[in-house]
Design a protein around this motif. Structure first.
Motif, PDB file in Angstrom:
ATOM      1  N   SER A  31       0.706  -1.070  -0.134  1.00  0.00           N
ATOM      2  CA  SER A  31      -0.018   0.023   0.031  1.00  0.00           C
ATOM      3  C   SER A  31       0.887   1.410  -0.001  1.00  0.00           C
ATOM      4  CB  SER A  31      -0.923  -0.037   1.431  1.00  0.00           C
ATOM      5  OG  SER A  31       0.059  -0.023   2.338  1.00  0.00           O
ATOM      6  N   ARG A  32       2.145   1.281   0.379  1.00  0.00           N
ATOM      7  CA  ARG A  32       3.034   2.339   0.462  1.00  0.00           C
ATOM      8  C   ARG A  32       3.815   2.411  -0.694  1.00  0.00           C
ATOM      9  NH1 ARG A  32       6.491   1.678   5.257  1.00  0.00           N
ATOM     10  NH2 ARG A  32       7.178   3.781   5.008  1.00  0.00           N
ATOM     11  N   ARG A  33       3.633   1.410  -1.851  1.00  0.00           N
ATOM     12  CA  ARG A  33       4.743   1.617  -2.891  1.00  0.00           C
ATOM     13  C   ARG A  33       3.957   2.717  -3.917  1.00  0.00           C
ATOM     14  NH1 ARG A  33       5.326  -4.942  -3.145  1.00  0.00           N
ATOM     15  NH2 ARG A  33       5.878  -5.307  -1.046  1.00  0.00           N
ATOM     16  N   THR A  34       4.157   3.759  -3.704  1.00  0.00           N
ATOM     17  CA  THR A  34       3.308   4.572  -4.427  1.00  0.00           C
ATOM     18  C   THR A  34       4.150   5.544  -5.439  1.00  0.00           C
ATOM     19  OG1 THR A  34       3.915   6.344  -2.685  1.00  0.00           O
ATOM     20  CG2 THR A  34       1.819   5.039  -2.758  1.00  0.00           C
ATOM     21  N   TRP A  35       5.442   5.041  -5.502  1.00  0.00           N
ATOM     22  CA  TRP A  35       6.252   5.922  -6.612  1.00  0.00           C
ATOM     23  C   TRP A  35       6.250   5.118  -7.857  1.00  0.00           C
ATOM     24  CZ3 TRP A  35      11.255   8.937  -5.395  1.00  0.00           C
ATOM     25  CH2 TRP A  35      10.882   9.895  -4.096  1.00  0.00           C
ATOM     26  N   ARG A  36       5.718   5.961  -8.894  1.00  0.00           N
ATOM     27  CA  ARG A  36       5.670   5.535 -10.366  1.00  0.00           C
ATOM     28  C   ARG A  36       6.814   6.276 -10.917  1.00  0.00           C
ATOM     29  NH1 ARG A  36      -0.794   5.612 -11.468  1.00  0.00           N
ATOM     30  NH2 ARG A  36      -1.632   4.264  -9.681  1.00  0.00           N
ATOM     31  N   ALA A  37       6.719   5.695 -12.633  1.00  0.00           N
ATOM     32  CA  ALA A  37       7.877   6.286 -13.306  1.00  0.00           C
ATOM     33  C   ALA A  37       7.922   7.776 -13.319  1.00  0.00           C
ATOM     34  CB  ALA A  37       7.691   5.671 -14.564  1.00  0.00           C
ATOM     35  N   TYR A  38       6.808   8.367 -13.288  1.00  0.00           N
ATOM     36  CA  TYR A  38       6.956   9.866 -13.379  1.00  0.00           C
ATOM     37  C   TYR A  38       7.439  10.578 -11.861  1.00  0.00           C
ATOM     38  CZ  TYR A  38       2.174   9.639 -10.993  1.00  0.00           C
ATOM     39  OH  TYR A  38       1.337   9.430 -10.277  1.00  0.00           O
ATOM     40  N   ASN A  39       7.213   9.860 -10.887  1.00  0.00           N
ATOM     41  CA  ASN A  39       7.706  10.385  -9.644  1.00  0.00           C
ATOM     42  C   ASN A  39       9.159  10.369  -9.491  1.00  0.00           C
ATOM     43  OD1 ASN A  39       4.793   8.590  -8.456  1.00  0.00           O
ATOM     44  ND2 ASN A  39       5.023  10.674  -7.997  1.00  0.00           N
ATOM     45  N   SER A 265      10.488  -1.722 -12.880  1.00  0.00           N
ATOM     46  CA  SER A 265      10.691  -0.988 -14.023  1.00  0.00           C
ATOM     47  C   SER A 265      10.311   0.673 -13.728  1.00  0.00           C
ATOM     48  CB  SER A 265      10.076  -1.445 -15.083  1.00  0.00           C
ATOM     49  OG  SER A 265       8.546  -1.411 -14.656  1.00  0.00           O
ATOM     50  N   SER A 266       9.801   0.759 -12.933  1.00  0.00           N
ATOM     51  CA  SER A 266       9.582   2.384 -12.590  1.00  0.00           C
ATOM     52  C   SER A 266      10.650   2.928 -12.236  1.00  0.00           C
ATOM     53  CB  SER A 266       8.436   2.477 -11.448  1.00  0.00           C
ATOM     54  OG  SER A 266       7.242   2.104 -12.044  1.00  0.00           O
ATOM     55  N   ALA A 267      11.827   2.407 -11.624  1.00  0.00           N
ATOM     56  CA  ALA A 267      12.813   2.817 -10.860  1.00  0.00           C
ATOM     57  C   ALA A 267      14.286   2.610 -11.883  1.00  0.00           C
ATOM     58  CB  ALA A 267      13.293   2.290  -9.642  1.00  0.00           C
ATOM     59  N   LEU A 268      13.785   2.341 -13.214  1.00  0.00           N
ATOM     60  CA  LEU A 268      15.209   1.639 -14.096  1.00  0.00           C
ATOM     61  C   LEU A 268      15.425   2.709 -15.067  1.00  0.00           C
ATOM     62  CD1 LEU A 268      17.361  -0.307 -14.660  1.00  0.00           C
ATOM     63  CD2 LEU A 268      15.423  -1.359 -16.012  1.00  0.00           C
ATOM     64  N   LEU A 269      14.420   2.882 -16.204  1.00  0.00           N
ATOM     65  CA  LEU A 269      14.926   3.872 -17.140  1.00  0.00           C
ATOM     66  C   LEU A 269      14.726   5.204 -16.701  1.00  0.00           C
ATOM     67  CD1 LEU A 269      13.676   2.025 -20.399  1.00  0.00           C
ATOM     68  CD2 LEU A 269      15.613   2.384 -19.698  1.00  0.00           C
ATOM     69  N   PRO A 270      13.441   5.800 -15.926  1.00  0.00           N
ATOM     70  CA  PRO A 270      13.330   6.944 -15.457  1.00  0.00           C
ATOM     71  C   PRO A 270      14.681   7.339 -14.816  1.00  0.00           C
ATOM     72  CG  PRO A 270      11.530   5.789 -14.940  1.00  0.00           C
ATOM     73  CD  PRO A 270      12.590   4.634 -15.538  1.00  0.00           C
ATOM     74  N   GLN A 271      15.457   6.706 -14.016  1.00  0.00           N
ATOM     75  CA  GLN A 271      16.601   7.046 -13.385  1.00  0.00           C
ATOM     76  C   GLN A 271      17.437   7.406 -14.540  1.00  0.00           C
ATOM     77  OE1 GLN A 271      16.511   6.580  -9.011  1.00  0.00           O
ATOM     78  NE2 GLN A 271      16.740   4.608  -9.836  1.00  0.00           N
ATOM     79  N   VAL A 272      17.861   6.106 -15.279  1.00  0.00           N
ATOM     80  CA  VAL A 272      19.074   5.968 -16.344  1.00  0.00           C
ATOM     81  C   VAL A 272      19.000   7.328 -17.158  1.00  0.00           C
ATOM     82  CG1 VAL A 272      19.969   4.725 -18.256  1.00  0.00           C
ATOM     83  CG2 VAL A 272      19.285   3.686 -16.098  1.00  0.00           C
ATOM     84  N   ILE A 273      17.713   7.655 -17.618  1.00  0.00           N
ATOM     85  CA  ILE A 273      17.706   8.767 -18.598  1.00  0.00           C
ATOM     86  C   ILE A 273      17.408  10.287 -18.014  1.00  0.00           C
ATOM     87  CG2 ILE A 273      15.891   9.796 -20.302  1.00  0.00           C
ATOM     88  CD1 ILE A 273      15.208   6.900 -21.037  1.00  0.00           C
TER      89      ILE A 273
END
Length: 524
Positions: A31-39, A265-273
Motif C-alpha cells: 500500500s505504500r509503494r506509490t512511486w511511479r515512473a513519473y515520480n 521498472s519504474s525505477a530503472l529507465l526513468p533514472q537512467v535517462i
C-alpha cells in the motif's frame, strides 16, 4: 503529545532484534509503494536544480577548460552516474528494503553498521555544505532589499574563516529548513512541486541575462581553454569524476527511495535517462553563466552567487534588485529541497539502522541538521580547488562500499535475497557470517580504499608525486573496481552453499509477514 524515548517497532522483539528493525526499517508494504515512473522523473528534476551541480561544472572553467570541454565532462560523468544509480537502487525496487538493510547481505547483520555510518556521515557533511550555499543565497536575497546588510560589521575572528554576515545568513537558512525535516515527506510534497516550477524559472532568467549582458552566446562559448596538452587531459579526467563523485552517496543508497517504487521498472529507465538529461542541462546553464563572467568582468567567477553579488555592486536599478531577489529565492528553495531529499532523509534512514530502538527518520534528520551546523562547512567551499578535492576524497570510501554491494547482489547472489533473514540474529542465518560480520566484505572494502590511500593523503594533507595525483583522478572507478574484484575472488576461493547460482533469481514479493514470523521463532 507525550515524548517517548523508544520509537515504534514491531512487538515481541528481543534486545538484539531491537537493534535490527523498527517501523522505518521494515520492507515497504504494497500500500505504500506509490512511486511511479513519473515520480522518479520528477524527483531527479527537482534534485538536479541545485547550486552544487551548477558549481562543479563551473569550477573546471577556473581550472582552465573551455565551456565545451567542461560540458563534455558533464555528459560523460552523468551518463555513467545514471546507470550506476539505477544499478544501486535495483535491490530496493525489487525487495522493497533500503540501503541500511540491503547492506547486511554483503557486510553481515552487524558488519553493515560501518558502511551505514559512513554513508550517514557523508549525508551530514553534505547537509552542511548545501546549507552553507543556501546561506549565501540568503545573503544575496537580503542584500537586494537592504543593501546595508552586506556591510554588517564583522565580529568573528579571522581564524574562523567566516564573517558575521555570512554566519547570520547560514543560521537563517539552517533554521528555516528545520520545519521541512519535522513533517513526513508525503506531507511536504507541495514543497517539491513548487521547487520543480520556480527553480528552473530562476535558472532560465539567470541564463538569459548572462547571454544578453555578454552580447550573445557566441562570445561566451567561443572562449578557448587556457591549458593544453597533458595538463588539459588530466583536468578533463578530473572533471568527469568530480561529477561522478557528486553522486557517490546516492549510488550507495538509492534503494532508500526505490523501495517505494510500485514496480521495479519504474525505477530503472526513468533514472537512467532523467539523471544525465537533468544534470547536463543544469550544468550547461552554470557553464554559460560562469563563462559569461569572463566576457563581462574579464575574470571567471565560478560561483553563481558571487556573480549575483556583482550585479548588486554600485547602484543597481530596482529591476536588477528584484531579479537578484527572485533568483536567490529560487536558489534558496532549491537548496532546501535537495537537502531534504538527498541528505536529511538519507541520513535519517541510516541513523535509524544504527540505533533503531531510539532513532526514527525524523530524529535522524534533526541529528543530521545539527552535525551539518557544527562541522563548519564554509571551510570546504573556500575555493573551487578545495571543493573538488573534497568531492574526490569522500568518494574514495563510498566507491569501495558500492563495489562490494553491487558485486554481491549482481554476481554472487544473482538477485537472490532471503529478506526475512536480514532482520534475524540466528547464528545459522545466511547473513550472520562470523559473529554478524563478513570478513570477505571488509577485506574487499579496505582493499578498495588502500589502493587510493596515497592520493587521498595527498589531497587532504601533504603534497604527493604528480603521477599519484593524476591517478587519484580515477579514485572512484579504481576503488569500485578493486573492491568488487577482490570480493568476487574471495567468494570463489571460499564459497558458501547457494552462492553464485546459475540464472537470475530476483523475486518481487512482500515479505514482512515472513519477517515477523522469523522474529517469533528466532530465539526458539
Amino acid at each position: 503529545m507525550k515524548f517517548k524515548l523508544e520509537v515504534d517497532h514491531p512487538p515481541g522483539l528481543s534486545a538484539p532484534e531491537l537493534m535490527l528493525q523498527n517501523d522505518d526499517l521494515k520492507p515497504v508494504e504494497p500500500s505504500r509503494r506509490t512511486w511511479r515512473a513519473y515520480n522518479f522523473v520528477g524527483f531527479w528534476i527537482s534534485d538536479g536544480f541545485n547550486l552544487t551541480t551548477w558549481t562543479i561544472a563551473s569550477a573546471f572553467l577556473v581550472a582552465g577548460l573551455s565551456a565545451w570541454d567542461a560540458w563534455a565532462t558533464v555528459w560523460i560523468g552523468y551518463v555513467f552516474t545514471g546507470v550506476m544509480v539505477a544499478l544501486g537502487g535495483r535491490v530496493g525496487a525489487v525487495h522493497h528494503i533500503g540501503f541500511p538493510v540491503a547492506a547486511r547481505a554483503s557486510f553481515g547483520i552487524y558488519g553493515a553498521l560501518w558502511p551505514v555510518l559512513n554513508r550517514a556521515m557523508m549525508a551530514c557533511v553534505w547537509y552542511g555544505v548545501q546549507s552553507w550555499i543556501g546561506g549565501t543565497c540568503i545573503t544575496q536575497m537580503i542584500r537586494s532589499i537592504v543593501p546595508s546588510y552586506y556591510d554588517i560589521p564583522n565580529t568573528m575572528p579571522e581564524s574562523t574563516g567566516i564573517t558575521t554576515r555570512d554566519f547570520v545568513s547560514f543560521i537563517i537558512f539552517w533554521t528555516i529548513s528545520l520545519p521541512a525535516i519535522y513533517f513526513p515527506v508525503e506531507q511536504i510534497r507541495h514543497l517539491f512541486t513548487l521547487k520543480m516550477i520556480l527553480t528552473p524559472i530562476g535558472a532560465i532568467i539567470f541564463f538569459v541575462w548572462s547571454i544578453v549582458r555578454a552580447g550573445g552566446i557566441g562570445p561566451i562559448l567561443s572562449q578557448p581553454a587556457t591549458i593544453s596538452g597533458s595538463e588539459w587531459t588530466w583536468v578533463f579526467v578530473a572533471g568527469i569524476f568530480a561529477n561522478v563523485a557528486n553522486f557517490a552517496t546516492l549510488i550507495v543508497n538509492d534503494a532508500d527511495f526505490t523501495r517505494f517504487a510500485d514496480k521495479p521498472s519504474s525505477a530503472l529507465l526513468p533514472q537512467v535517462i532523467t539523471i544525465p538529461m537533468t544534470f547536463v542541462i543544469v550544468s550547461f546553464v552554470g557553464i554559460v553563466v560562469s563563462s559569461s563572467s569572463t566576457v563581462i568582468y574579464k575574470e571567471t567567477i565560478w560561483s553563481p552567487l558571487d556573480l549575483l553579488g556583482r550585479l548588486l555592486d554600485g547602484e543597481p536599478s530596482g529591476a536588477v534588485r528584484f531579479g537578484v531577489f527572485f533568483i536567490s529565492l529560487c536558489f534558496v528553495l532549491a537548496q532546501i529541497g535537495v537537502n531534504i531529499a538527498a541528505n536529511s532523509v538519507s541520513a535519517g534512514s541510516d541513523m535509524t539502522a544504527l540505533l533503531p530502538r531510539y532513532v526514527s527518520l525524523r530524529r535522524g534528520g534533526f541529528i543530521c541538521a545539527v552535525v551539518g551546523l557544527v562541522m563548519c562547512p564554509w571551510n570546504l567551499l573556500s575555493s573551487s580547488n578545495r571543493f573538488t578535492t573534497y568531492l574526490g576524497a569522500y568518494s574514495v570510501f563510498l566507491s569501495a562500499i558500492s563495489g562490494v554491494l553491487m558485486c554481491d547482489y549482481y554476481v554472487i547472489r544473482r538477485g537472490s535475497l532471503k529478506v526475512a533473514e536480514l532482520y534475524s540474529t540466528k547464528k545459522t542465518g545466511d547473513y550472520w557470517y562470523n559473529y554478524g560480520i563478513s570478513w570477505k566484505a571488509y577485506v574487499a572494502y579496505f582493499a578498495g580504499i588502500l589502493v587510493n590511500i596515497v592520493g587521498f593523503v595527498g589531497a587532504v594533507t601533504s603534497p604527493i608525486s604528480e603521477t599519484a595525483s593524476q591517478m587519484y583522478n580515477f579514485a572512484y572507478i579504481i576503488g569500485f573496481g578493486v573492491s568488487a574484484i577482490i570480493y568476487y575472488v574471495l567468494w570463489r576461493i571460499w564459497p558458501s552453499p547457494g552462492m553464485m547460482p546459475s540464472g537470475w533469481h530476483e523475486k518481487d514479493e512482500y515479505v514482512f509477514a515472513a519477517v515477523e514470523e522469523e522474529v517469533k521463532v528466532d530465539e526458539a
